[in-house]
Write an enzyme that holds these catalytic residues in place. Sequence first.
Site, PDB file in Angstrom:
ATOM      1  N   ARG A 247       0.877  -1.179   0.000  1.00  0.00           N
ATOM      2  CA  ARG A 247       0.000   0.000   0.000  1.00  0.00           C
ATOM      3  C   ARG A 247       0.906   1.219   0.000  1.00  0.00           C
ATOM      4  NH1 ARG A 247      -5.508   1.302   3.231  1.00  0.00           N
ATOM      5  NH2 ARG A 247      -6.166  -0.082   1.555  1.00  0.00           N
TER       6      ARG A 247
ATOM      7  N   HIS B 146      -7.097   1.044  -6.718  1.00  0.00           N
ATOM      8  CA  HIS B 146      -7.333   0.117  -5.598  1.00  0.00           C
ATOM      9  C   HIS B 146      -7.976  -1.150  -6.174  1.00  0.00           C
ATOM     10  CE1 HIS B 146      -7.742  -1.341  -1.655  1.00  0.00           C
ATOM     11  NE2 HIS B 146      -8.685  -0.552  -1.165  1.00  0.00           N
TER      12      HIS B 146
ATOM     13  N   GLN C 282      -9.920  -3.965  -4.038  1.00  0.00           N
ATOM     14  CA  GLN C 282     -11.240  -3.569  -3.540  1.00  0.00           C
ATOM     15  C   GLN C 282     -12.342  -3.887  -4.542  1.00  0.00           C
ATOM     16  OE1 GLN C 282     -12.033  -1.909  -0.457  1.00  0.00           O
ATOM     17  NE2 GLN C 282     -14.063  -2.562  -1.131  1.00  0.00           N
TER      18      GLN C 282
ATOM     19  N   ASP D 241     -17.473   6.880  -1.937  1.00  0.00           N
ATOM     20  CA  ASP D 241     -16.260   6.726  -1.130  1.00  0.00           C
ATOM     21  C   ASP D 241     -16.016   8.075  -0.466  1.00  0.00           C
ATOM     22  OD1 ASP D 241     -13.831   5.838  -0.069  1.00  0.00           O
ATOM     23  OD2 ASP D 241     -12.729   5.998  -1.962  1.00  0.00           O
TER      24      ASP D 241
ATOM     25  N   CYS E 213     -16.442   1.259   0.079  1.00  0.00           N
ATOM     26  CA  CYS E 213     -15.272   0.433   0.432  1.00  0.00           C
ATOM     27  C   CYS E 213     -14.898   0.563   1.892  1.00  0.00           C
ATOM     28  CB  CYS E 213     -14.091   0.793  -0.472  1.00  0.00           C
ATOM     29  SG  CYS E 213     -13.463   2.475  -0.244  1.00  0.00           S
TER      30      CYS E 213
ATOM     31  N   ARG F  17     -13.503  -8.918   1.114  1.00  0.00           N
ATOM     32  CA  ARG F  17     -12.086  -8.620   0.894  1.00  0.00           C
ATOM     33  C   ARG F  17     -11.250  -9.871   1.140  1.00  0.00           C
ATOM     34  NH1 ARG F  17     -10.165  -3.412   0.979  1.00  0.00           N
ATOM     35  NH2 ARG F  17      -8.265  -4.434   0.251  1.00  0.00           N
TER      36      ARG F  17
HETATM   37  N1   CP Z   1     -11.346  -0.416   1.943  1.00  0.00           N
HETATM   38  C1   CP Z   1     -10.067  -0.440   2.373  1.00  0.00           C
HETATM   39  O1   CP Z   1      -9.109  -0.651   1.611  1.00  0.00           O
HETATM   40  O2   CP Z   1      -9.963  -0.283   3.720  1.00  0.00           O
HETATM   41  P1   CP Z   1      -8.622  -0.062   4.537  1.00  0.00           P
HETATM   42  O3   CP Z   1      -8.084   1.289   4.201  1.00  0.00           O
HETATM   43  O4   CP Z   1      -9.042  -0.178   5.984  1.00  0.00           O
HETATM   44  O5   CP Z   1      -7.636  -1.140   4.165  1.00  0.00           O
HETATM   45  N1  NVA Z   2     -10.153   6.565  -1.534  1.00  0.00           N
HETATM   46  C1  NVA Z   2      -9.775   6.123  -0.205  1.00  0.00           C
HETATM   47  C2  NVA Z   2      -9.945   4.640  -0.095  1.00  0.00           C
HETATM   48  C3  NVA Z   2      -9.623   4.070   1.260  1.00  0.00           C
HETATM   49  C4  NVA Z   2      -9.763   2.588   1.306  1.00  0.00           C
HETATM   50  C5  NVA Z   2      -8.359   6.541   0.094  1.00  0.00           C
HETATM   51  O1  NVA Z   2      -7.487   6.410  -0.786  1.00  0.00           O
HETATM   52  O2  NVA Z   2      -8.093   7.004   1.202  1.00  0.00           O
END
Ligand code: CP
Ligand code: NVA
Length: 305
Positions: free
Chosen positions: A108, A135, A138, A223, A262, A290
């Site tokens: 990440r 992402h 997801q 989101d 998400c 997930r």
């Molecule tokens: N939806 C998602 O990726 O959640 P987190 O940021 O908690 O991993």
């Molecule tokens: N769009 C959000 C998704 C989190 C899972 C972010 O990048 O923070």
Amino acid sequence: MVRHFLDIHRLSAEDLRGILDDAHARKAARKGWPRGRVDADAPATDHVLAMIFEKNSTRTRFSFDAAIRQLGGDSIIANAGDMQLGRGEPVEDTARVLSRMVDAVMIRANSHDDVERFARVATVPVINGLTDRSHPCQILADLQTIEEQRGPIAGKTLAWVGDGNNVCHSFMHAAPKFGFRFNVACPADYHPDLRDLARGGDHVTLTSDPREAVAGADVVITDTWVSMGDGDYEDRLAAFEAYTVDAALMATAASDAVFLHCLPAHRGEEVTDAVIDGPQSLVWDEAENRIHAQKAVLAWCLAGG
Ligand code: CP
Ligand code: NVA
């Protein structure tokens, strides 16, 4: 050939369908099982997954850790700030070292380019666990959730309301691969990246009017208005004021429409309590999926040899 899972548009429609089918099958096969029990085929036996986090995470972190264990493997998790990576060791050198120590790496990252750089050098599969750009993991969980409640995703209409962000981009990548329509409604200043929009081709429409995007849709998705790394919080709250998914907006979708997010959610901003906690919301199934979707991604990556 090392199988990386970096973005949905990089995989064939056939491979993607196979991953989604595997996610459904793995979930069904272990119904009622204790969460620590290993799947019958245990495809990750003797394999170790490393996970690197440059940003916060709950779902991605716990689902990948549960996933690799249910596949019979093990995990090593590190925050990037605790690694030499956080002190400036090159991404490429980190990739070379971890490729000698583990069998796959989930990252990440703040910058999508860093994940691409890591994968170019790594000799083990690299999985994108969210970047500023996309992402993909997801979206597989989201499609699994829709299919288990409403049947095949092909031919469905999904509406996105809010920020044209990383999650929105991955949905746009998925639309032509899985054959669904993806209507995006966002303020003009927060539209998706045009390169990602182009990848959706004629499966994707773009408007600034939430009602236009949601009209008759099978699925309504939103989101956060402020993603990790976004600095303009006040400007965003103002720009997105008319983009809350509330009961009135949901009423303009199909009568059996479902709602996805998400998570993490900001109740009272991008979605009201009544919608996210209401009967159309599938967000808890979506979060659980997930695990199942990430298992299918891991199994696909490891099957590449
Ligand atoms: N939806 C998602 O990726 O959640 P987190 O940021 O908690 O991993
Ligand atoms: N769009 C959000 C998704 C989190 C899972 C972010 O990048 O923070």
